[in-house]
Scaffold this active site. Structure first.
Site, PDB file in Angstrom:
ATOM      1  N   ILE A  65       0.819  -1.216   0.000  1.00  0.00           N
ATOM      2  CA  ILE A  65       0.000   0.000   0.000  1.00  0.00           C
ATOM      3  C   ILE A  65       0.850   1.262   0.000  1.00  0.00           C
ATOM      4  O   ILE A  65       0.337   2.356  -0.160  1.00  0.00           O
ATOM      5  CB  ILE A  65      -0.987   0.028   1.191  1.00  0.00           C
ATOM      6  CG1 ILE A  65      -0.290  -0.268   2.516  1.00  0.00           C
ATOM      7  CG2 ILE A  65      -2.148  -0.924   0.967  1.00  0.00           C
ATOM      8  CD1 ILE A  65      -1.197  -0.160   3.728  1.00  0.00           C
TER       9      ILE A  65
ATOM     10  N   GLY B 180       7.423   2.983   3.101  1.00  0.00           N
ATOM     11  CA  GLY B 180       7.804   3.631   4.349  1.00  0.00           C
ATOM     12  C   GLY B 180       9.281   3.924   4.319  1.00  0.00           C
ATOM     13  O   GLY B 180       9.969   3.608   3.346  1.00  0.00           O
ATOM     14  N   GLU B 181       9.771   4.498   5.373  1.00  0.00           N
ATOM     15  CA  GLU B 181      11.171   4.883   5.413  1.00  0.00           C
ATOM     16  C   GLU B 181      12.079   3.662   5.404  1.00  0.00           C
ATOM     17  O   GLU B 181      13.125   3.653   4.792  1.00  0.00           O
ATOM     18  CB  GLU B 181      11.435   5.711   6.679  1.00  0.00           C
ATOM     19  CG  GLU B 181      12.762   6.430   6.615  1.00  0.00           C
ATOM     20  CD  GLU B 181      13.504   6.420   7.941  1.00  0.00           C
ATOM     21  OE1 GLU B 181      12.864   6.163   8.967  1.00  0.00           O
ATOM     22  OE2 GLU B 181      14.722   6.653   7.930  1.00  0.00           O
TER      23      GLU B 181
ATOM     24  N   GLY C 283      11.061   0.426   4.516  1.00  0.00           N
ATOM     25  CA  GLY C 283      10.700  -0.627   3.561  1.00  0.00           C
ATOM     26  C   GLY C 283       9.241  -0.461   3.173  1.00  0.00           C
ATOM     27  O   GLY C 283       8.598   0.538   3.507  1.00  0.00           O
ATOM     28  N   GLU C 284       8.733  -1.501   2.479  1.00  0.00           N
ATOM     29  CA  GLU C 284       7.371  -1.386   1.993  1.00  0.00           C
ATOM     30  C   GLU C 284       6.347  -1.490   3.131  1.00  0.00           C
ATOM     31  O   GLU C 284       6.595  -2.109   4.149  1.00  0.00           O
ATOM     32  CB  GLU C 284       7.072  -2.517   0.995  1.00  0.00           C
ATOM     33  CG  GLU C 284       7.688  -2.240  -0.357  1.00  0.00           C
ATOM     34  CD  GLU C 284       8.093  -3.502  -1.075  1.00  0.00           C
ATOM     35  OE1 GLU C 284       8.220  -4.544  -0.403  1.00  0.00           O
ATOM     36  OE2 GLU C 284       8.299  -3.410  -2.295  1.00  0.00           O
TER      37      GLU C 284
ATOM     38  N   LYS D  11       4.307  -3.095   8.230  1.00  0.00           N
ATOM     39  CA  LYS D  11       5.479  -2.288   7.828  1.00  0.00           C
ATOM     40  C   LYS D  11       6.666  -3.218   7.844  1.00  0.00           C
ATOM     41  O   LYS D  11       6.882  -3.926   8.839  1.00  0.00           O
ATOM     42  CB  LYS D  11       5.725  -1.173   8.850  1.00  0.00           C
ATOM     43  CG  LYS D  11       4.786   0.001   8.719  1.00  0.00           C
ATOM     44  CD  LYS D  11       5.313   1.153   9.559  1.00  0.00           C
ATOM     45  CE  LYS D  11       4.392   2.358   9.468  1.00  0.00           C
ATOM     46  NZ  LYS D  11       4.875   3.480  10.268  1.00  0.00           N
TER      47      LYS D  11
ATOM     48  N   ASP E 232       5.687  15.520  15.638  1.00  0.00           N
ATOM     49  CA  ASP E 232       5.461  15.555  14.187  1.00  0.00           C
ATOM     50  C   ASP E 232       3.983  15.367  13.881  1.00  0.00           C
ATOM     51  O   ASP E 232       3.597  14.633  12.985  1.00  0.00           O
ATOM     52  CB  ASP E 232       6.290  14.449  13.505  1.00  0.00           C
ATOM     53  CG  ASP E 232       6.431  14.708  11.997  1.00  0.00           C
ATOM     54  OD1 ASP E 232       6.029  15.806  11.539  1.00  0.00           O
ATOM     55  OD2 ASP E 232       6.915  13.811  11.291  1.00  0.00           O
TER      56      ASP E 232
HETATM   57  O1  ACK Z   1      -1.219   7.828   2.580  1.00  0.00           O
HETATM   58  P1  ACK Z   1      -1.234   6.340   2.555  1.00  0.00           P
HETATM   59  O2  ACK Z   1      -2.185   5.597   1.762  1.00  0.00           O
HETATM   60  O3  ACK Z   1      -1.229   5.816   4.068  1.00  0.00           O
HETATM   61  O4  ACK Z   1       0.289   5.863   2.245  1.00  0.00           O
HETATM   62  C1  ACK Z   1       1.012   5.686   3.395  1.00  0.00           C
HETATM   63  C2  ACK Z   1       1.851   4.441   3.245  1.00  0.00           C
HETATM   64  O5  ACK Z   1       1.231   3.423   3.955  1.00  0.00           O
HETATM   65  C3  ACK Z   1       3.275   4.634   3.787  1.00  0.00           C
HETATM   66  O6  ACK Z   1       3.228   4.940   5.149  1.00  0.00           O
HETATM   67  C4  ACK Z   1       0.007   3.857   4.435  1.00  0.00           C
HETATM   68  N1  ACK Z   1      -0.141   3.328   5.784  1.00  0.00           N
HETATM   69  C5  ACK Z   1       0.709   3.359   6.804  1.00  0.00           C
HETATM   70  N2  ACK Z   1       0.186   2.735   7.856  1.00  0.00           N
HETATM   71  C6  ACK Z   1      -1.036   2.329   7.479  1.00  0.00           C
HETATM   72  C7  ACK Z   1      -2.076   1.657   8.144  1.00  0.00           C
HETATM   73  N3  ACK Z   1      -1.984   1.281   9.414  1.00  0.00           N
HETATM   74  N4  ACK Z   1      -3.170   1.384   7.461  1.00  0.00           N
HETATM   75  C8  ACK Z   1      -3.301   1.801   6.175  1.00  0.00           C
HETATM   76  N5  ACK Z   1      -2.366   2.428   5.520  1.00  0.00           N
HETATM   77  C9  ACK Z   1      -1.236   2.697   6.164  1.00  0.00           C
HETATM   78  C10 ACK Z   1       0.016   5.339   4.469  1.00  0.00           C
END
Ligand code: ACK
Length: 923
Positions: free
Chosen positions: A578, A581-582, A584-585, A604, A697
Site C-alpha cells: 500500500i 515507508g522509510e 521498507g514497503e 510495515k 510531528d
Molecule cells: O497515505 P497512505 O495511503 O497511508 O500511504 C502511506 C503508506 O502506507 C506509507 O506509510 C500507508 N499506511 C501506513 N500505515 C497504514 C495503516 N496502518 N493502514 C493503512 N495504511 C497505512 C500510508
C-alpha cells in the site's frame, strides 16, 4: 356226639345243606322270604374248653393296605339256655394272617383282630317268634403289605351263626373334575392319611397355573382339589370337553372361558384360532388387548391455527377426523425456516424452543419460542398413534402452517462496564443483548448527570463500546444502553452510575465567545469514532500510567518485547503493497491469530540489508506504539522479529493518511464530520499528553483514517521525526524540523512539549478545514518562520466555522502556556458538536474563486449543462466569470430567462465574496 348241635342258631330248622366242618357246620337254608342263605354255625355251649376255628380261603388284597370285614351274625343269649350253662360264651374272636401265597398256616401264627360281641343276642323266644336278631360288626385290618391274607373265627363256646362275612377295601374311584382325570386310587393304610394324586388334563386342555391335584382319603373319598385344567387357546370348554373355536372366533387366553368373535377389522380364517389377524391397513401393537379392534394411523390434525407474538408462535389444532380407532394419538411438529428467494427450507436449529416439547405432544397446542424475527417459517403438524410406526407404507398426513414472525426488539443490554475514565469522558463497554432478534444496527447510550434527569443526552454507537465525552469533571453520571435492530429499540438496560475524574476547564481566549452549553444534544456524526479498545482487559488511566522512553532499556530488543507481542509470521498473509515507508514497503493483509477473529492489518517491513541500528530504529516505533491503547491512536498488533523480514503489524486504516484522503474528497464532508475527525485527533493527543509523550510531528500526513472516518494518530518514532519526515528541515541549530507544523519555541530552541504539539494540532485543524491544503502554501520555510515570528497566522480556511478558527488561533499563541491543553480542546469540540448552531457562523463563505472551477460552480447551482458553452465562450476561470454581464450570458448561449437570472445572482454573490477575501494571510 360231641359235635351235636343243640340248636340251630339261625332261623331255619330245616337246613337243606348240612356240612360238618370240625366243630363249625356249613348250613344252607332259606331265610324268611325263602331266599337261600348260607351260614356257618357252631354251638358247643354245653361243653368245656371249646376252641373251634373257622378259616376263610386266601383272600387277595389287590393292593389294598387296609381292608374292612363286615360280619353279620346271630348269637345265642346264654341266659336263655335251658338250665343255664356255665360254660356258655357270648363272644367270638376274629384273626388274620398275611401271606404272599396261598399256604395255610398254623392257628398259633394268626394275629387277633378283635373279640366280637353281639349287640343283641337271641333267646328261645325269638326262635319261636322267628325273629332274627342279626348283628353287624365291622372291623378293619391294616396296614397290609402282602398279596393276600386269611381270616379265621375262633369260637370258645358260644352259639353263633355267621350269616355273612364281607371283606372289602375302599378306593377313590376314577374321577373327571375340571377337565382333569384322576385314576381309580387305593387309599393309604392309615385312616387319617390322604393320598395325593396328580390329575391328567383331558384332550386339548392344559393345567392352569399348576397341575391339578386331588387327595384320596382312607374312606375312598376325593378331597381337597388343587389347581385345574382349562382348554388350550383356540378351544373352549363345553359340557366337560374342550371344543375347537369356530371360524371367525378366537380364544387367546387361558383365563377367558369361551371363544370370542374376532374384534372389528380382524379375522380368523381357520378353526382353533388363538388370535385374529388384522385386515389390510389395520394394525395392532403388542400391548393392545386381544379383544381390541385393529387400528390405523390417524388422519392429519384439523383446524390448525397459528398465533404469532413477536418471535414466538402459538400453534393450536383439533384432533384428527380419523383417530384410527386409538386413544394414543400424539402430535409432532417439524419446524423449518423458509429460505429467501425460493432456496427451499432449512430445519429449525436447536435454539428454537418448543413448549412443552416438539414431539409426542398429547395436547393439541404448542408454543414455539425463540424464532428469528421477521422470518418465514413452515410448520408441519403430524398426528401419530401407536400403529403409525408399523404402517410403513401409509402416507403420513400432515397439515402445514406457514407463519411469518414479527419483528421483535432486542432484549435489554444486561451489563454496562466502565473503562477509560477522564476528566470529561468515560469509556463504556457492554455485551450484545442475549436475544438480539436480528442484526443490531446500533446502540443508543442515554446519560445524564445524577439527579438531573430532566435533561439527558443520547448518543449512538455501532460498537459495544464507546467513550462518552464532554462530561463534567468529578461528576456522577447515570448511563443506560439499548440496542436497535430493524424491529426498533429494545428496552434500556438498568441504570449504571459512573463518575468522571477531577475537573478540567478550558481557559482559552474563545471560551467566552462559545457559550457552548451541555444539554440535550444532537447525535454524533459517527459513533465509530467513539470506539475504545480495552486491550487484554487493561485500561490505561491518564496520570496513572506514563509513557516509558524505550531508551531507558539497555537492550532495545527487550523494550520491543516488553511492549509488543511477537507474532508468528504464519499468522500473517501479505496481500498487497500500500505504500513505501522509510524502512521498507508498507503492505496489508489479514492477520489470523488463533482463537481470534481475523482482522485486516497494515504490515510495515524492514527491507533486507539493514544495519543493526536501522533495525533498532525501525522497532523503536513498535516499542512506543505498544504502550498506547486508545481509539484514536494507531493500535499495534505486534511485531515479527524472529523471522525475516522484520515487521511491525498495526491495525489497517482503510482510508490511508488524512492529508491525501482530504485532498481526494475535497468539499465532501459536513462541518460536523470534519469536527468529528478533529475531535478524534484531539482525543488521541490528549491521551498522548496524559501519558507524557510528545509527538513532535503531528501533521495530517501522520494521521490515518479508517473506513468509519475515525482518525488515529500514527508515526511514532525517535527524534527520527526529524529524519524520516520529508517536511523536516534543518534549523539554524542543526536539527531537522517540520517547520510549518512546529511551534516557534521548538524551532528556535527545541522546546518540544505537549504545548508545541498543540500548536501542530492547530495546523492540522487548518489542514482539515481546508481539505488538505498545504499550510502557508508555497511560502518558503524561512518565510514561514519569519511570518510567524512577526505574528502572521494562517487565515481561516474556506467555509470554516468561526469557532474553529478561533481555536486554531488559540493553538498558535506565541506564549505556549496560553495555548489550550488537549483536554480543553476535546471539551470544546464536544460542546461544538453538541451545539451545531455554534458552527453556523463562518469566517468566509463558499464559491471561492481559488478553489472552484467553472464547472463545479455551475454544478453547484444546477446549471452544469452550460459548462461547455462557458469554456468555449472563453470563460474558463471564475475570475473571468465574475466579470460577465447578462449580455455575455446570452452570447454564450444561456437563453432561458430563468437560468440567466439564477446564474447572474450567483455571479453577484461571488463578486461580493471575492472582495472580502483578497489576501491569503491575515496580518
Ligand atoms: O497515505 P497512505 O495511503 O497511508 O500511504 C502511506 C503508506 O502506507 C506509507 O506509510 C500507508 N499506511 C501506513 N500505515 C497504514 C495503516 N496502518 N493502514 C493503512 N495504511 C497505512 C500510508
Amino acid at each position: 356226639p360231641s359235635n351235636q348241635i343243640l340248636f340251630y342258631p339261625y332261623l331255619s330248622n330245616k337246613p337243606y345243606i348240612r356240612k360238618i366242618l370240625s366243630s363249625w357246620e356249613e348250613i344252607g337254608e332259606v331265610d324268611e322270604d325263602y331266599a337261600p342263605i348260607h351260614t356257618y354255625q357252631v354251638c358247643r355251649v354245653m361243653e368245656q374248653n371249646q376252641n373251634n376255628w373257622l378259616h376263610t380261603n386266601w383272600i387277595l388284597t389287590e393292593g389294598a393296605q387296609r381292608v374292612y370285614i363286615e360280619l353279620k351274625f346271630t348269637l345265642r343269649d346264654c341266659n336263655s339256655l335251658p338250665g343255664g350253662v356255665g360254660t356258655c360264651k357270648e363272644t367270638f374272636n376274629m384273626y388274620y394272617y398275611e401271606t404272599d401265597e396261598d399256604r395255610a398256616m398254623k392257628e398259633s401264627r394268626y394275629i387277633k383282630v378283635d373279640t366280637i360281641a353281639a349287640d343283641e343276642s337271641f333267646t328261645e323266644l325269638d326262635l319261636g317268634d322267628r325273629v332274627m336278631k342279626l348283628n353287624t360288626e365291622v372291623r378293619d385290618l391294616g396296614p397290609l403289605s402282602r398279596k393276600g391274607f386269611y381270616l379265621a373265627f375262633q369260637d370258645l363256646g358260644a352259639c353263633i351263626a355267621l350269616v355273612s362275612v364281607r371283606v372289602f377295601y375302599k378306593r377313590c374311584p376314577f374321577l373327571v373334575k375340571s377337565l382333569a382325570e384322576f385314576p381309580d386310587t387305593i387309599p393309604g393304610s392309615e385312616a387319617s392319611q390322604l393320598v395325593e394324586v396328580v390329575g391328567h388334563c383331558i384332550n386339548n386342555s392344559m393345567p392352569l397355573y399348576e397341575p391339578p391335584r386331588m387327595h384320596c382319603s382312607a374312606d375312598g373319598e376325593w378331597l381337597v382339589p388343587i389347581g385345574k385344567c382349562v382348554c388350550k387357546p383356540g378351544f373352549e370348554e363345553m359340557s366337560g370337553y374342550c371344543q375347537v373355536c369356530k371360524v371367525g372366533f378366537y380364544r387367546s387366553q387361558l383365563e377367558s372361558s369361551a371363544c370370542s368373535k374376532c374384534p372389528p377389522h380382524s379375522v380368523a380364517r381357520q378353526t382353533g384360532a388363538t388370535s385374529c389377524s388384522c385386515e389390510d391397513e389395520y394394525h395392532k401393537i403388542d400391548s393392545d388387548p386381544p379383544n381390541m379392534a385393529c387400528t390405523r394411523p390417524p388422519s392429519a390434525p384439523r383446524n390448525a391455527i397459528s398465533n404469532v407474538n413477536e418471535t414466538s408462535v402459538f400453534l393450536e389444532w383439533s384432533i384428527p377426523m380419523e383417530t384410527g380407532g386409538r386413544k394414543d394419538v400424539r402430535y409432532n411438529i417439524l419446524c423449518s425456516r423458509v429460505l429467501p428467494d425460493g432456496r427451499g427450507l432449512e430445519e429449525c436449529g436447536p435454539n428454537v424452543r418448543f413448549l412443552p416439547r416438539r414431539v409426542g405432544l398429547s395436547n393439541t397446542s404448542v408454543m414455539v419460542a425463540d424464532l428469528q424475527s421477521h422470518t418465514n417459517y413452515s410448520f408441519l403438524l403430524e398426528a401419530v398413534n401407536g400403529v403409525s410406526e408399523m404402517a410403513k407404507d401409509y402416507t403420513k398426513q400432515y397439515v402445514t402452517l406457514n407463519v411469518t414472525t414479527n419483528q421483535a426488539a432486542p432484549s435489554p443490554v444486561s451489563v454496562v462496564r466502565k473503562g477509560y475514565t477522564g476528566k470529561s469522558s468515560i469509556g463504556l463497554s457492554w455485551a450484545e443483548p442475549d436475544r438480539p432478534n436480528g442484526i443490531i444496527l446500533e446502540y443508543e447510550i442515554k446519560y445524564f448527570e445524577k439527579e438531573q434527569d430532566s435533561s439527558y443526552t443520547i448518543i449512538k454507537s455501532k460498537e459495544t463500546e464507546m467513550v462518552v465525552e464532554g462530561l463534567k469533571a468529578s461528576s456522577v453520571y447515570i448511563f443506560q444502553v439499548r440496542a436497535r435492530t430493524s424491529a426498533g429499540y429494545g428496552a434500556f438496560s438498568r441504570r449504571f452510575e459512573f463518575q468522571t475524574s477531577p475537573y478540567c476547564e478550558y481557559t482559552g481566549t474563545i471560551q467566552s465567545t462559545m457559550a457552548a452549553r451541555c444539554g440535550f444534544v444532537c447525535l454524533r456524526p459517527d459513533p465509530e469514532e467513539e470506539k475504545m479498545h480495552f486491550h487484554n482487559g487493561h485500561i490505561k488511566f491518564p496520570g496513572v500510567r506514563t509513557y516509558i522512553d524505550p531508551l531507558t532499556y539497555e537492550d532495545p530488543n527487550q523494550a520491543v518485547h516488553e511492549f509488543a507481542q511477537e507474532i508468528d509470521v504464519s499468522f500473517i498473509s501479505i496481500e498487497r503493497i500500500i505504500g513505501a515507508g522509510e524502512f521498507g514497503e508498507v503492505c496489508c493483509g489479514p492477520l489470523r491469530l488463533p482463537g481470534k477473529r481475523e482482522i485486516q492489518v497494515a504490515i510495515k517491513t524492514l527491507k533486507a540489508g539493514y544495519t543493526e541500528q536501522q533495525r533498532r530504529d525501525f522497532l523503536w516505533e513498535a516499542s512506543i506504539m505498544g504502550q498506547f491503547n486508545h481509539p484514536n491512536i494507531i493500535r499495534l498488533e505486534g511485531v515479527v522479529t524472529k523471522s525475516k523480514p522484520v515487521m511491525i503489524i498495526t491495525e489497517y486504516m482503510e482510508n490511508g493518511s488524512l492529508d491525501t484522503f482530504l485532498k481526494k474528497n475535497d468539499g465532501q464532508f459536513t462541518v460536523i464530520q470534519l469536527v468529528g475527525m478533529l475531535r478524534g485527533i484531539a482525543s488521541g493527543m490528549r491521551y498522548l499528553s496524559d501519558m507524557g509523550y510528545v509527538h513532535r510531528d503531528l501533521a495530517a500526513r501522520n494521521i490515518l483514517v479508517n473506513s468509519n472516518l475515525v482518525c488515529k494518530v500514527s508515526d511514532f518514532g525517535l527524534s527520527r521525526v526529524l529524519e524520516d519526515d520529508a517536511e523536516a528541515a534543518y534549523t539554524t541549530r542543526g536539527g531537522k524540523i517540520p517547520i510549518r507544523w512546529t511551534a516557534p519555541e521548538a524551532i528556535a530552541y527545541r522546546k518540544f512539549t505537549s504545548a508545541s504539539d498543540v500548536w501542530s494540532y492547530g495546523i492540522v485543524m487548518w489542514e482539515v478545514m481546508s481539505y488538505g491544503e498545504r499550510p502557508y502554501w508555497e511560502m518558503s520555510n524561512q518565510d514561514v518562520i519569519k511570518a510567524v515570528e512577526e505574528n502572521y497566522r494562517l487565515p481561516g480556511p474556506m467555509d470554516c466555522p468561526e469557532a474553529l478558527y478561533h481555536l486554531m488561533m488559540d493553538c498558535w499563541q506565541r506564549e505556549r502556556t496560553n495555548r489550550p491543553k488537549f483536554d480543553e480542546i476535546v471539551c470544546l469540540l464536544d460542546k461544538l458538536i453538541r451545539n451545531p448552531s455554534s458552527l453556523k457562523k463562518l469566517v468566509n463563505s463558499s464559491h471561492s474563486a481559488r478553489t472552484k472551477s467553472v464547472g463545479e460552480w455551475l454544478d453547484s447551482i444546477k446549471m452544469g449543462r452550460y459548462t461547455e458553452l462557458f469554456v468555449e465562450g472563453g470563460y474558463s476561470s471564475l475570475e473571468m466569470v465574475t466579470q460577465m454581464t447578462s449580455e455575455d450570458l446570452r452570447r454564450v448561449g444561456v437563453n432561458l430567462a430563468g437560468h440567466q437570472k439564477k446564474i447572474i445572482t450567483s455571479i453577484q454573490e461571488m463578486r461580493v465574496h471575492m472582495n472580502n477575501t483578497n489576501s491569503p494571510i491575515n496580518i
